[in-house]
Motif scaffolding. Structure first.
Motif, PDB file in Angstrom:
ATOM      1  N   SER A  25       0.838  -1.192   0.000  1.00 14.09           N
ATOM      2  CA  SER A  25       0.000   0.000   0.000  1.00 14.09           C
ATOM      3  C   SER A  25       0.876   1.246   0.000  1.00 14.09           C
ATOM      4  CB  SER A  25      -0.911   0.000   1.224  1.00 14.09           C
ATOM      5  OG  SER A  25      -0.128   0.032   2.405  1.00 14.09           O
ATOM      6  N   THR A  26       0.266   2.390  -0.190  1.00 18.07           N
ATOM      7  CA  THR A  26       1.020   3.633  -0.344  1.00 18.07           C
ATOM      8  C   THR A  26       1.947   3.891   0.833  1.00 18.07           C
ATOM      9  OG1 THR A  26      -0.764   4.625  -1.667  1.00 18.07           O
ATOM     10  CG2 THR A  26       0.802   6.135  -0.610  1.00 18.07           C
ATOM     11  N   ARG A  48       7.457   6.144  -4.161  1.00 16.96           N
ATOM     12  CA  ARG A  48       6.091   6.303  -4.650  1.00 16.96           C
ATOM     13  C   ARG A  48       6.087   7.062  -5.984  1.00 16.96           C
ATOM     14  NH1 ARG A  48       4.165   8.658   1.201  1.00 16.96           N
ATOM     15  NH2 ARG A  48       4.798   6.833   2.435  1.00 16.96           N
ATOM     16  N   GLY A  55       1.595   8.247  -4.831  1.00 16.17           N
ATOM     17  CA  GLY A  55       0.593   7.233  -5.096  1.00 16.17           C
ATOM     18  C   GLY A  55       1.191   5.956  -5.629  1.00 16.17           C
ATOM     19  N   THR A  56       0.312   5.040  -5.962  1.00 15.03           N
ATOM     20  CA  THR A  56       0.732   3.748  -6.515  1.00 15.03           C
ATOM     21  C   THR A  56       0.343   3.611  -7.978  1.00 15.03           C
ATOM     22  OG1 THR A  56      -1.307   2.776  -5.673  1.00 15.03           O
ATOM     23  CG2 THR A  56       0.656   2.587  -4.283  1.00 15.03           C
ATOM     24  N   ALA A  82      -3.901   6.730  -5.251  1.00 12.45           N
ATOM     25  CA  ALA A  82      -3.457   5.656  -4.368  1.00 12.45           C
ATOM     26  C   ALA A  82      -4.022   4.311  -4.789  1.00 12.45           C
ATOM     27  CB  ALA A  82      -3.861   5.970  -2.925  1.00 12.45           C
ATOM     28  N   ARG A 123      -4.414   1.123  -7.327  1.00 14.26           N
ATOM     29  CA  ARG A 123      -3.436   0.471  -8.198  1.00 14.26           C
ATOM     30  C   ARG A 123      -3.889   0.444  -9.655  1.00 14.26           C
ATOM     31  NH1 ARG A 123      -3.210  -2.923  -3.555  1.00 14.26           N
ATOM     32  NH2 ARG A 123      -1.223  -2.705  -2.471  1.00 14.26           N
TER      33      ARG A 123
END
Length: 652
Positions: free
Chosen positions: A529-530, A538, A568-569, A599, A601
Motif C-alpha cells: 500500500s502507499t 512512490r 501514489g501507486t 493511491a 493500483r
C-alpha cells in the motif's frame, strides 16, 4: 575520327580559327576618330552569360568562367583581361564537353559599356581578335567593358563502343553480374564526363570489395566519332589476386592497450579484404572517444604469404576533461555544478566521472538547498562486445516540500545493445536513507533489482538532438524490498512511449521544420500500500517530465490543508507538442500536458490536471537550449500560477 584523353573531366577539344583582324580596332588605335582618351588600368568590366536553356549546363559554365568569378575580386589591366578572355574559351569548352556537347562552340564578345565620363566607344569585338588588347586600351577611364559569353551546345554525343582491355599479361576481362551492375556503362548513354569517369571508379570499388586488393581501372581513353555523334571509350582493367587480411600494426598507442583495440575491431587477420568493412572498423574505433584521429592504410605490395597487412595509426585524445552542468525550473529551482572526467582509466576505455551539484536553488517545490554528489565508472565491452558495465556511488540530499531526504546509494548494472534500435539493462541497487515527512523521521534500507528495455526508432544517435520522426519506447520493472522496521516487498513498473511526425509528409513544410510530438507515460506499484512504500519510491507527477504548469510532485493526493504530496501507486500522463523551426537558429513550441496520480493500483483514476504553455528554442551545435513557460488550466487551491523551465535538449 579524333582521339581524346580524360583530364579535368572528359575533353575532346576542337580548336577553331582565331577570326579576322578588326578594322574598327585599327581605326581606333590610329586616331581616325580623333585623339585617344586616357585608358583605364585596371580595366573594370561586367560579364553576361547568355542562357542555353539547360540550367545545369548554365551552372557549369558559370562555375568554369574566370571572367565571372574574378570580375569583382581581381581587377587587371586590358592586356591581362585579354588573357583571361582567351583562357575562358578552353575552360568553357571543357564545361560543354563534360555534358557531352563535343560539337558545340563558345563565342565571347567585348563592347564598351560606357560610363559617367562620356559616350561609349563604338564597336563589338570577338574575344579572339588579336587587336583586342589595343582596342581595350582605347576605352576611356571610367568606362566599363561589357563581356558577353554565348554558348552553342550543338548535338549531344552518346556513348558508342565500350571496351574493357586487360592489363599486360592479364587474361581477358570478363565481368560478373555484380561487376556489370557497378560499372553501369552502356552504349547509347549520354557521353557525360562525370558518368564516364565514375564508371571506372565504381568498377574498381566493386573489384576491391570482392577481395581484389590490388585491382585498378585506369582513366578511360576516348575517341570522338563526329559522323555518328558518339564517343568510343576504353578502360584498362587489372584484377590481381583475391587477398585476405594480414597482420595488423598499431602505432601511436600510448596509454591504450593494443589487446583492447584488437578485441574491439570488427575485422581480423585471415578475413577477406574488403575496404568497406575496414572503414567501418576504423569508424567504430574512432567512436570510442579515446582518439582524436584514427587512420588505417596499407601498401601496394602483399606480404610473403599473399595477405594484405594493415597499418593503424592512432592519436590519443585528452585524458582528463572538466565540464559544467546547470539547469533551472521554477519548481525545482536551479542546479549547478562541475564534472571531472578521467578517460581511459586503466587502458581499456574505462571512464571515471566525478560530479558535484548544488540543487534546490530557489525552487517552489523545495524547502532549502540540497546536493547530489556521485562517481560513475563505465567499463565498455564488459564480457562481450556491445555490452557495458556501469557502477555508481551517490550521495543525495533533497529538501522537497513533500519530504526531506538524505541518502547514500550504490548500484551496478549491465547495459546490452541488442541491435541498432533495442537495448536492455539489468542490475542491482542498495540504498540507505533517512526521510522526514510531516515531521516524522524514518530510516529505510532498500534493495532493488531494476530491469529495463528501450527501443529507439528515430534514427537519432545523440539523445540531445531533436527527433523528427519515428517512435521511442521504454519499459522498466524494479522489484524492491524495504528491509527496515519490517520488510515490505513491492515492484515499480513504468512505461513511456513518444512518437514524432514531420509535417513534410503532408507537404506542409520542409524536412524537419514543423514537427508534431506526443508522449505518454504510465506507472504502477504492486505489492504494498502507499504508506508501506518509502516516500521516494512512490509515484508523483508534475514538472517537465510529466505535467508542466504544475510544480514537481504537485499533481496527485496531498496531505490535508498542505501543499505536501503524499504520492501514489498509480500514475499516468500525456503530452502533445507542436515544434516549429524559425530561420536557422531559432524555434518555437506550443504544448499541452495532462496527468493524474492516485493511491489506487488501477491507472487512469484520480483528478486529471492539465497544463499548457509555449516555449522558445535556440539551436546550438550540441543541441537546442530550451525555455518553456507553462500555466495550470485547473490549478488546485494551493498550486502555483505558472512555471518556467530552462534546459538543454527537447523535453522528450
Amino acid at each position: 575520327m579524333r582521339h581524346s584523353r580524360l583530364a579535368r573531366g572528359l575533353h575532346a577539344r576542337a580548336w577553331r580559327s582565331a577570326g579576322h583582324v578588326s578594322l574598327l580596332a585599327a581605326m581606333t588605335v590610329f586616331g581616325v576618330w580623333g585623339p585617344a582618351a586616357v585608358a583605364a588600368d585596371p580595366q573594370a568590366y561586367t560579364t553576361t552569360l547568355r542562357p542555353t536553356g539547360n540550367a545545369d549546363l548554365d551552372d557549369a559554365l558559370r562555375a568554369s568562367s574566370d571572367l565571372l568569378s574574378l570580375q569583382k575580386t581581381q581587377a587587371v589591366s586590358p592586356f591581362a583581361l585579354t588573357g583571361r578572355i582567351h583562357n575562358d574559351y578552353s575552360r568553357l569548352i571543357s564545361a560543354l564537353e563534360s555534358f557531352g556537347f563535343y560539337a558545340g562552340g563558345i563565342t565571347i564578345t567585348v563592347t564598351d559599356g560606357g560610363g559617367k565620363s562620356g559616350a561609349p566607344v563604338a564597336g563589338s569585338h570577338d574575344g579572339r581578335d588579336p587587336d583586342l588588347p589595343e582596342w581595350m586600351q582605347s576605352i576611356p577611364e571610367g568606362h566599363r567593358a561589357q563581356v558577353t559569353i554565348s554558348a552553342r551546345p550543338g548535338v549531344p554525343f552518346r556513348i558508342g563502343v565500350v571496351t574493357l582491355n586487360p592489363d599486360r599479361g592479364d587474361p581477358p576481362v570478363r565481368l560478373n553480374a555484380d561487376e556489370v551492375k557497378a560499372f553501369a556503362m552502356k552504349p547509347g548513354m549520354p557521353a557525360q564526363a562525370e558518368s564516364v569517369l565514375s564508371a571506372g571508379v565504381t568498377l574498381q570499388t566493386a573489384l576491391t570489395e570482392e577481395g581484389y586488393a590490388l585491382a585498378t581501372v585506369s582513366k578511360p581513353q576516348a575517341w570522338l566519332r563526329p559522323d555518328t555523334h558518339t564517343l568510343d571509350i576504353a578502360y584498362t582493367v587489372h584484377r590481381g589476386p583475391v587477398v585476405n587480411l594480414g597482420a595488423f600494426d598499431f602505432a601511436g598507442l600510448q596509454r591504450t592497450h593494443p589487446a583492447y583495440i584488437a578485441r574491439r575491431l570488427t575485422i581480423a587477420p585471415g578475413e577477406l579484404y574488403q575496404p568497406s568493412r575496414i572503414e567501418r572498423a576504423r569508424q567504430d574505433i574512432a567512436a570510442t572517444g579515446l582518439f582524436s584521429d584514427v587512420q588505417v592504410n596499407h601498401g601496394d605490395t602483399l606480404a610473403p604469404d599473399g595477405s594484405m597487412p594493415l597499418d593503424f595509426a592512432f592519436r590519443e585524445g585528452k585524458r582528463h576533461s572538466v565540464g559544467a552542468e546547470g539547469g533551472y525550473s521554477t519548481d525545482l529551482g536551479g542546479r549547478a555544478g562541475v564534472t571531472w572526467t578521467h578517460n581511459n582509466l586503466f587502458g581499456n576505455a574505462e571512464r571515471l566521472r566525478l560530479t558535484a551539484l548544488i540543487t534546490g536553488l530557489g525552487g517552489s517545490a523545495e524547502q532549502g538547498l540540497g546536493y547530489d554528489f556521485y562517481a560513475d565508472l563505465l567499463k565498455p565491452d564488459f564480457g562481450s562486445r556491445n555490452q557495458n558495465m556501469s557502477a555508481r556511488l551517490e550521495g543525495i540530499k533533497q529538501e522537497l516540500y513533500s519530504y526531506r531526504q538524505t541518502a547514500l546509494l550504490a548500484r551496478i548494472g549491465i547495459v546490452r545493445r541488442v541491435n541498432r534500435r533495442w537495448n536492455v539493462s539489468f542490475g542491482g541497487q542498495i540504498e540507505q536513507e533517512q526521510i522526514q515527512q510531516m515531521r516524522t523521521n524514518n530510516s529505510y534500507f532498500i534493495a532493488s533489482l531494476p530491469l529495463s528495455a528501450n527501443y529507439d526508432g528515430t534514427g537519432v544517435d545523440n539523445p540531445i538532438t531533436p527527433a523528427t520522426h519515428g517512435v521511442r519506447l521504454g519499459a522498466s520493472i524494479t522489484p524492491s524490498a524495504s528491509l527496515t522496521d519490517g520488510t515490505s516487498f513491492f515492484a515499480i513498473m513504468q512505461a513511456t512511449v513518444s512518437t514524432y511526425f514531420d509535417l513534410k509528409a503532408l507537404g506542409l513544410s520542409r524536412p524537419g521544420r514543423s514537427v508534431l510530438a506526443w508522449r505518454g507515460t504510465i506507472g504502477n506499484v504492486e505489492g504494498a500500500s502507499t504508506f508501506a512504500i518509502p516516500p521516494d519510491q512512490r509515484l508523483y507527477a508534475g514538472g517537465s517530465a510529466t505535467v508542466r504548469g504544475f510544480r514537481y510532485q504537485g499533481v496527485g493526493p496531498q496531505f490535508a490543508n498542505t501543499r505536501y504530496a503524499i504520492g501514489g501507486t498509480s500514475m499516468d500522463a500525456g503530452s502533445f507538442e507542436y515544434r516549429q523551426r524559425i530561420m536557422q537558429k531559432f524555434g518555437a513550441v506550443g504544448f499541452i500536458d495532462a496527468g493524474q496520480v492516485t493511491a489506487d493500483r488501477t491507472p487512469f483514476q484520480g483528478t486529471v490536471r492539465v497544463g499548457a504553455g509555449a516555449g522558445a528554442r535556440y539551436y546550438t551545435p550540441i543541441g537546442p537550449v530550451r525555455l518553456d513557460v507553462a500555466v495550470p488550466l485547473n490549478r488546485p487551491a494551493r498550486g502555483d500560477k505558472w512555471e518556467l523551465y530552462v534546459g538543454l535538449g527537447e523535453t522528450f
